[in-house]
Design a protein around this motif. Structure first.
Motif, PDB file in Angstrom:
ATOM      1  N   LYS A  15       0.861  -1.192   0.000  1.00 42.48           N
ATOM      2  CA  LYS A  15       0.000   0.000   0.000  1.00 42.48           C
ATOM      3  C   LYS A  15       0.887   1.228   0.000  1.00 42.48           C
ATOM      4  O   LYS A  15       1.964   1.224   0.613  1.00 42.48           O
ATOM      5  CB  LYS A  15      -0.849   0.011   1.279  1.00 42.48           C
ATOM      6  N   ILE A  16       0.389   2.264  -0.671  1.00 43.50           N
ATOM      7  CA  ILE A  16       1.165   3.512  -0.638  1.00 43.50           C
ATOM      8  C   ILE A  16       1.018   4.116   0.760  1.00 43.50           C
ATOM      9  O   ILE A  16      -0.083   4.324   1.247  1.00 43.50           O
ATOM     10  CB  ILE A  16       0.679   4.483  -1.724  1.00 43.50           C
ATOM     11  N   LYS A  17       2.154   4.283   1.396  1.00 44.90           N
ATOM     12  CA  LYS A  17       2.117   4.745   2.782  1.00 44.90           C
ATOM     13  C   LYS A  17       2.089   6.266   2.836  1.00 44.90           C
ATOM     14  O   LYS A  17       1.307   6.860   3.582  1.00 44.90           O
ATOM     15  CB  LYS A  17       3.354   4.226   3.507  1.00 44.90           C
ATOM     16  N   TYR A  18       2.992   6.896   2.086  1.00 43.13           N
ATOM     17  CA  TYR A  18       3.027   8.361   2.027  1.00 43.13           C
ATOM     18  C   TYR A  18       3.219   8.783   0.574  1.00 43.13           C
ATOM     19  O   TYR A  18       3.860   8.080  -0.211  1.00 43.13           O
ATOM     20  CB  TYR A  18       4.216   8.924   2.827  1.00 43.13           C
ATOM     21  N   TYR A  19       2.704   9.991   0.248  1.00 41.46           N
ATOM     22  CA  TYR A  19       2.940  10.582  -1.077  1.00 41.46           C
ATOM     23  C   TYR A  19       4.130  11.525  -1.007  1.00 41.46           C
ATOM     24  O   TYR A  19       4.449  12.035   0.070  1.00 41.46           O
ATOM     25  CB  TYR A  19       1.681  11.294  -1.572  1.00 41.46           C
ATOM     26  N   PRO A  20       4.777  11.750  -2.168  1.00 38.74           N
ATOM     27  CA  PRO A  20       5.979  12.586  -2.154  1.00 38.74           C
ATOM     28  C   PRO A  20       5.770  13.949  -1.496  1.00 38.74           C
ATOM     29  O   PRO A  20       6.677  14.443  -0.828  1.00 38.74           O
ATOM     30  CB  PRO A  20       6.322  12.763  -3.631  1.00 38.74           C
ATOM     31  N   ASP A  21       4.576  14.541  -1.697  1.00 39.64           N
ATOM     32  CA  ASP A  21       4.372  15.870  -1.097  1.00 39.64           C
ATOM     33  C   ASP A  21       4.537  15.847   0.421  1.00 39.64           C
ATOM     34  O   ASP A  21       4.848  16.870   1.024  1.00 39.64           O
ATOM     35  CB  ASP A  21       2.971  16.402  -1.449  1.00 39.64           C
ATOM     36  N   GLU A  22       4.317  14.656   1.049  1.00 39.02           N
ATOM     37  CA  GLU A  22       4.444  14.568   2.503  1.00 39.02           C
ATOM     38  C   GLU A  22       5.905  14.398   2.939  1.00 39.02           C
ATOM     39  O   GLU A  22       6.322  14.976   3.939  1.00 39.02           O
ATOM     40  CB  GLU A  22       3.636  13.372   3.034  1.00 39.02           C
ATOM     41  N   PHE A  23       6.657  13.589   2.171  1.00 36.64           N
ATOM     42  CA  PHE A  23       8.020  13.306   2.678  1.00 36.64           C
ATOM     43  C   PHE A  23       9.147  14.040   1.946  1.00 36.64           C
ATOM     44  O   PHE A  23      10.196  14.266   2.522  1.00 36.64           O
ATOM     45  CB  PHE A  23       8.298  11.799   2.740  1.00 36.64           C
ATOM     46  N   ILE A  24       8.897  14.450   0.645  1.00 39.79           N
ATOM     47  CA  ILE A  24       9.989  15.117  -0.081  1.00 39.79           C
ATOM     48  C   ILE A  24      10.447  16.403   0.656  1.00 39.79           C
ATOM     49  O   ILE A  24      11.647  16.594   0.857  1.00 39.79           O
ATOM     50  CB  ILE A  24       9.600  15.425  -1.559  1.00 39.79           C
ATOM     51  N   PRO A  25       9.510  17.267   1.105  1.00 39.11           N
ATOM     52  CA  PRO A  25       9.985  18.479   1.811  1.00 39.11           C
ATOM     53  C   PRO A  25      10.794  18.149   3.074  1.00 39.11           C
ATOM     54  O   PRO A  25      11.754  18.838   3.394  1.00 39.11           O
ATOM     55  CB  PRO A  25       8.688  19.207   2.196  1.00 39.11           C
ATOM     56  N   VAL A  26      10.390  17.062   3.750  1.00 36.32           N
ATOM     57  CA  VAL A  26      11.137  16.651   4.956  1.00 36.32           C
ATOM     58  C   VAL A  26      12.548  16.234   4.569  1.00 36.32           C
ATOM     59  O   VAL A  26      13.538  16.653   5.197  1.00 36.32           O
ATOM     60  CB  VAL A  26      10.414  15.479   5.686  1.00 36.32           C
ATOM     61  N   PHE A  27      12.639  15.438   3.497  1.00 36.54           N
ATOM     62  CA  PHE A  27      13.966  14.960   3.072  1.00 36.54           C
ATOM     63  C   PHE A  27      14.818  16.112   2.535  1.00 36.54           C
ATOM     64  O   PHE A  27      16.037  16.086   2.657  1.00 36.54           O
ATOM     65  CB  PHE A  27      13.822  13.889   1.977  1.00 36.54           C
ATOM     66  N   GLU A  28      14.146  17.076   1.894  1.00 34.46           N
ATOM     67  CA  GLU A  28      14.921  18.225   1.391  1.00 34.46           C
ATOM     68  C   GLU A  28      15.500  19.008   2.562  1.00 34.46           C
ATOM     69  O   GLU A  28      16.608  19.514   2.498  1.00 34.46           O
ATOM     70  CB  GLU A  28      14.043  19.121   0.522  1.00 34.46           C
ATOM     71  N   ALA A  29      14.734  19.053   3.646  1.00 35.19           N
ATOM     72  CA  ALA A  29      15.201  19.807   4.819  1.00 35.19           C
ATOM     73  C   ALA A  29      16.317  19.067   5.537  1.00 35.19           C
ATOM     74  O   ALA A  29      17.260  19.688   6.022  1.00 35.19           O
ATOM     75  CB  ALA A  29      14.044  20.063   5.778  1.00 35.19           C
ATOM     76  N   ASN A  30      16.230  17.729   5.588  1.00 29.97           N
ATOM     77  CA  ASN A  30      17.271  17.019   6.354  1.00 29.97           C
ATOM     78  C   ASN A  30      18.371  16.419   5.474  1.00 29.97           C
ATOM     79  O   ASN A  30      19.286  15.779   5.970  1.00 29.97           O
ATOM     80  CB  ASN A  30      16.648  15.955   7.273  1.00 29.97           C
ATOM     81  N   GLY A  31      18.254  16.609   4.153  1.00 27.99           N
ATOM     82  CA  GLY A  31      19.344  16.202   3.270  1.00 27.99           C
ATOM     83  C   GLY A  31      19.232  14.775   2.741  1.00 27.99           C
ATOM     84  O   GLY A  31      19.971  14.375   1.834  1.00 27.99           O
ATOM     85  N   PHE A  32      18.301  14.040   3.297  1.00 28.11           N
ATOM     86  CA  PHE A  32      18.174  12.634   2.892  1.00 28.11           C
ATOM     87  C   PHE A  32      17.735  12.510   1.431  1.00 28.11           C
ATOM     88  O   PHE A  32      17.900  11.462   0.806  1.00 28.11           O
ATOM     89  CB  PHE A  32      17.155  11.944   3.816  1.00 28.11           C
ATOM     90  N   ILE A  33      17.210  13.608   0.862  1.00 26.40           N
ATOM     91  CA  ILE A  33      16.728  13.595  -0.521  1.00 26.40           C
ATOM     92  C   ILE A  33      17.839  13.163  -1.489  1.00 26.40           C
ATOM     93  O   ILE A  33      17.579  12.517  -2.510  1.00 26.40           O
ATOM     94  CB  ILE A  33      16.157  14.981  -0.922  1.00 26.40           C
ATOM     95  N   CYS A  34      19.096  13.501  -1.157  1.00 29.27           N
ATOM     96  CA  CYS A  34      20.200  13.158  -2.049  1.00 29.27           C
ATOM     97  C   CYS A  34      20.313  11.650  -2.223  1.00 29.27           C
ATOM     98  O   CYS A  34      20.457  11.132  -3.342  1.00 29.27           O
ATOM     99  CB  CYS A  34      21.509  13.724  -1.505  1.00 29.27           C
ATOM    100  N   GLU A  35      20.244  10.970  -1.081  1.00 29.46           N
ATOM    101  CA  GLU A  35      20.337   9.504  -1.152  1.00 29.46           C
ATOM    102  C   GLU A  35      19.168   8.942  -1.946  1.00 29.46           C
ATOM    103  O   GLU A  35      19.324   8.024  -2.769  1.00 29.46           O
ATOM    104  CB  GLU A  35      20.331   8.905   0.259  1.00 29.46           C
ATOM    105  N   LEU A  36      17.966   9.502  -1.678  1.00 32.85           N
ATOM    106  CA  LEU A  36      16.777   8.985  -2.348  1.00 32.85           C
ATOM    107  C   LEU A  36      16.845   9.220  -3.866  1.00 32.85           C
ATOM    108  O   LEU A  36      16.554   8.312  -4.656  1.00 32.85           O
ATOM    109  CB  LEU A  36      15.521   9.656  -1.775  1.00 32.85           C
ATOM    110  N   ASP A  37      17.269  10.419  -4.294  1.00 30.69           N
ATOM    111  CA  ASP A  37      17.321  10.735  -5.719  1.00 30.69           C
ATOM    112  C   ASP A  37      18.306   9.835  -6.463  1.00 30.69           C
ATOM    113  O   ASP A  37      18.038   9.384  -7.575  1.00 30.69           O
ATOM    114  CB  ASP A  37      17.698  12.210  -5.932  1.00 30.69           C
ATOM    115  N   LEU A  38      19.456   9.587  -5.837  1.00 28.13           N
ATOM    116  CA  LEU A  38      20.443   8.718  -6.496  1.00 28.13           C
ATOM    117  C   LEU A  38      19.912   7.287  -6.569  1.00 28.13           C
ATOM    118  O   LEU A  38      20.144   6.572  -7.549  1.00 28.13           O
ATOM    119  CB  LEU A  38      21.787   8.787  -5.762  1.00 28.13           C
ATOM    120  N   TYR A  39      19.180   6.915  -5.511  1.00 27.80           N
ATOM    121  CA  TYR A  39      18.560   5.580  -5.493  1.00 27.80           C
ATOM    122  C   TYR A  39      17.550   5.465  -6.647  1.00 27.80           C
ATOM    123  O   TYR A  39      17.518   4.469  -7.373  1.00 27.80           O
ATOM    124  CB  TYR A  39      17.866   5.382  -4.147  1.00 27.80           C
ATOM    125  N   MET A  40      16.743   6.542  -6.847  1.00 31.84           N
ATOM    126  CA  MET A  40      15.747   6.541  -7.917  1.00 31.84           C
ATOM    127  C   MET A  40      16.431   6.468  -9.287  1.00 31.84           C
ATOM    128  O   MET A  40      15.944   5.801 -10.201  1.00 31.84           O
ATOM    129  CB  MET A  40      14.860   7.783  -7.834  1.00 31.84           C
TER     130      MET A  40
END
Ligand code: C2E
Ligand code: CA
Ligand code: CA
Length: 748
Positions: free
Chosen positions: A535-560
């Motif tokens: 099941k889809i747990k969260y949509y990007p609008d919920e977690f992308i801003p959080v990851f952008e703020a804490n830097g985790f977005i970099c890991e996620l983008d490279l993973y994608m």
């Protein structure tokens, strides 16, 4: 925390202990002194008694010696001899000289007397019957008179008299006068260092050996010790001929007084010595002891006061450091928390406000630190003036201040806060700059009124403050429950993100891109989905801003990107003709110096044709740093990627960007498309952008296409590609492959 406030009590306790020790020292000294006096008074009694005994025997020896001299003369004086008066006086003359008598005489029963004095002068036919000692002797008594003043010599004398018997009848008596001072010398030889005094008294306490009648000369013990309570006992002992020791007090001074019967005439010897004589040594010792302890005490007190002052000073500076803000002198957070707990226990309604200055960093950089500090001082003054008695304010850190205000309703509160903000704004830096303040507000409900919740109240006001920030006018923001939910969600997301990446909960969904002319699928955008238990747990609008703020977005983008590469690689291996995949890359990545290397590393691993990957760069990145981004785009091209400018039209787009940046594709933001409801002008803008892009050889993609109308409008302005729910939602990539190859849903 309360330790510091307890400190003065501790210091005073130490002081009390010190004083108690000194007092104990004093009492011990007194006790010791008393003990010593008691035991030494026993010792003194026996010493005085011994000395008195010696005097007694010296005087009684003298008297009985003199008397026996007279006695022996009395035996030898016979009738015959008495007829030769001068012959008798000759023998008397010798005896007078031998015994240092003043004179010597013979008296017959009629009182008729002849005598010789120590200068050899002779007197005849003197009548001495009047003298008591003569009478006594004529009556047969051997006796000694008390001192009296001699009418002839004017000196004080004592007289001896012994009877002369013939055939057991008293025919006369022999008497001798003895200067009183000779006795006196015997008993007044400096006893007890000249402090003691010895007298001989008769039964009535009258002094019987005396030298003179001075003005102060006393005749009687009773006179001498008039008014003293113990004198009666003393006189009684004298009367009863008792041997006794008394402690008598004269003029508040203690004396030891000893009486011993002399054994002659019912006389007694009385010796009086002041007690102080015996205590002299001890008293000196005790005084030294007392003075020493007094000095120690004074030194102790001075030392104590000195230490207490030092402690007080350092305590005050510790309190200042611990509880006050060093710049503004306001309470700091610790002190505020303590005080707030007290106030919140009252029945009043309160609200907690955190206030901070918009872009304080800018003020510091532009108007220097001293300018910034001046503003902070000013805010401190404004807040101090704004609060009432049972309210608080403090400085938390940097430009953040807190207020605990009484609360009636929102309207009144907002009026108050706006007034505060206006006052703060009166601090001018220059004409064009106006200080803007934001407030995060937490109304403190009944059930929060517990000291424990103050941290929570603080956090909530902080959350509201965060929301208030970023506007270009002063903003008041209340904390509401929705914020709480969001912050809680954010907390959970941050907690789970790493394990989610490891467990492959982030999945790549694909949304097709369709060529508007042919209706064929010409690509797909990779969009991340957080999937848990299918099941889809969260949509990007919920977690992308959080990851952008804490830097985790970099890991996620490279993973994608890796996921996209893997998808292409597998498709190619299966012999499918693969369409390009667009991958979103956050602007946070572009600030990483090793960004391009990371991409190259991924390409090396998966060995896919980079031209099958379109890197979507968000438009907002270009705002401040067109040149920087230009270099990165260049690097992306060098690696073989295509580059798309995402969300064009959502921010501060400028057509200049199109001209400066070498991009392959332009994605018009969904909001841009909504412009078709907004009128002619907006439509003209879209048309111009699409035309300009065409001229620059950039293909245009329109996102969020949902309706036929939108599609036909986009066709009419010659937009190249469309993407949107009209064709498909983002779907798992296996589904897309299936749609293409099995269901032949898409042509390419
Ligand atoms: P975006 O890059 O602009 O992606 C397009 C978004 O619009 C997607 O939302 C997509 O589901 C949605 N969309 C597509 N067609 C329609 C439509 O017809 N109507 C409507 N209402 N929406 C449509 P999504 O997937 O929720 O993604 C939201 C944003 O999250 C994306 O906006 C992108 O900025 C970001 N994002 C998604 N995945 C990633 C990622 O892997 N990395 C990065 N950095 N950001 C991502
Ligand atoms: Ca995108
Ligand atoms: Ca977009």
């Amino acid at each position: 925390m309360n330790k510091i406030w307890d400190e003065p009590k501790k210091i005073n306790r130490i002081m009390l202990i010190g004083v108690a020790i000194c007092l104990a020292f004093f009492s011990m000294t007194f006790y010791f002194y008393n003990e010593v006096s008691r035991s030494s008074s026993e010792d003194a009694n026996s010493r005085v008694m011994d000395v008195s005994e010696q005097y007694r025997s010296a005087i009684s020896n003298q008297i009985s010696g003199d008397l026996s001299t007279l006695m022996s003369v009395s035996y030898f004086v016979d009738e015959k001899e008495l007829e030769d008066v001068d012959g008798v006086l000759n023998s008397f003359d010798r005896i007078v000289k031998q015994n240092a008598f003043l004179r010597m005489s013979y008296t017959d029963q009629n009182g008729t007397t002849f005598l010789i004095n120590d200068e050899g002068e002779r007197m005849y036919d003197v009548n001495m019957l009047a003298y008591e000692y003569i009478q006594k002797a004529l009556a047969g008594d051997v006796n000694v008179s008390a001192s009296y003043k001699d009418s002839i010599s004017g000196e004080y004398i004592n007289c001896y008299a012994v009877p002369v018997r013939r055939n057991n009848e008293v025919v006369g008596c022999i008497s001798a006068a003895h200067r009183s001072h000779r006795f006196y010398n015997l008993i007044t030889s400096s006893i007890f260092g000249g402090k003691g005094e010895t007298n001989i008294v008769d039964k009535n306490g009258d002094f019987v050996i005396r030298l003179y009648d001075g003005e102060n000369g006393f005749h009687n013990l009773k006179d001498k010790y008039a008014g003293e309570s113990d004198v009666e006992q003393l006189l009684n002992a004298v009367k009863e001929q008792d041997k006794a020791v008394f402690d008598i007090t004269v003029n508040h001074k203690q004396y030891i007084s000893v009486v011993i019967p002399l054994g002659i005439n019912d006389w007694s010897i009385n010796t009086v010595v002041p007690m102080s004589y015996f205590l002299q040594g001890y008293t000196r010792l005790a005084i030294i002891f007392l003075i020493t302890s007094l000095l120690i005490m004074i030194v102790f007190v001075i030392l104590f006061l000195f230490i207490r002052n030092i402690l007080k000073d350092s305590r005050e500076s510790i309190i200042k450091l611990a509880y006050y803000d060093s710049l503004t002198g306001m309470y700091n957070r610790n002190r505020f928390m303590d005080k707030a707990k007290e106030l919140l226990n009252s029945k009043k309604e309160y609200v907690f406000v955190l206030l901070d200055v918009n872009d304080f960093k800018f003020i510091n950089e532009t108007y220097s630190y001293s300018g910034g500090n001046k503003l902070l001082h000013h805010i401190g003054d404004v807040l101090n003036n704004a609060i009432d008695k049972e309210e608080l304010c403090f400085r938390d850190n940097a430009d953040c201040f807190g207020l605990l205000l009484q609360f009636e309703n929102k309207q009144k509160l907002e009026k108050r806060l706006n007034k505060i903000i206006d006052e703060i704004g009166k601090q001018h830096f220059d004409e064009n700059y106006k200080v803007i303040c934001n407030c995060g507000i937490k109304i403190i409900k009944e059930y929060y009124r517990n000291g424990k919740d103050i941290d929570m109240i603080f956090d909530r006001a902080k959350l509201a403050l965060k929301r208030a920030k970023g506007n270009h006018v002063s903003t008041l923001m209340y904390f509401d429950e929705k914020m709480e939910e969001e912050s809680h969600k954010r907390f959970i997301i941050e907690n789970e993100m790493r394990s989610a990446l490891e467990k492959h909960e982030f999945q790549m969904y694909l949304q097709p891109k369709i060529a508007i002319d042919s209706g064929k699928i010409i690509g797909a955008e990779a969009l991340v989905r957080w999937v848990n238990n299918d099941k889809i747990k969260y949509y990007p609008d919920e977690f992308i801003p959080v990851f952008e703020a804490n830097g985790f977005i970099c890991e996620l983008d490279l993973y994608m990107l890796e996921e996209a590469c893997l998808c292409l690689k597998r498709g190619i291996e299966k012999g499918y003709t693969m369409i390009p995949i667009s991958v979103n890359q956050s602007k946070v990545l572009f600030y990483r110096t090793n960004y391009l290397e990371s991409l190259k590393h991924i390409l090396d691993i998966y060995q896919v044709d980079p031209s099958l990957i379109i890197i979507e760069v968000t438009e907002s990145i270009t705002i401040n740093n067109v040149n920087g981004i230009k270099k990165i785009i260049q690097g992306l091209h060098e690696l073989g990627f295509k580059v798309s400018m995402d969300d064009f039209g959502s921010g501060y787009s400028s057509l200049n960007v199109l001209q400066k940046l070498d991009i392959d594709e332009l994605k018009l933001d969904r909001d841009f498309l909504m412009a078709d409801h907004q009128g002619f002008k907006q439509k003209k803008v879209i048309e111009s952008v699409v035309n300009l892009a065409k001229e620059l050889n950039i293909s245009t993609v329109s996102e969020g296409v949902e309706t036929d109308d939108q599609l036909s409008y986009l066709k009419s302005i010659h937009c190249d590609i469309v993407q949107g729910f009209y064709y498909s939602k983002p779907i798992p990539y296996e589904h897309l492959i299936e749609d293409i190859y099995s269901k032949h849903k898409w042509q390419y």
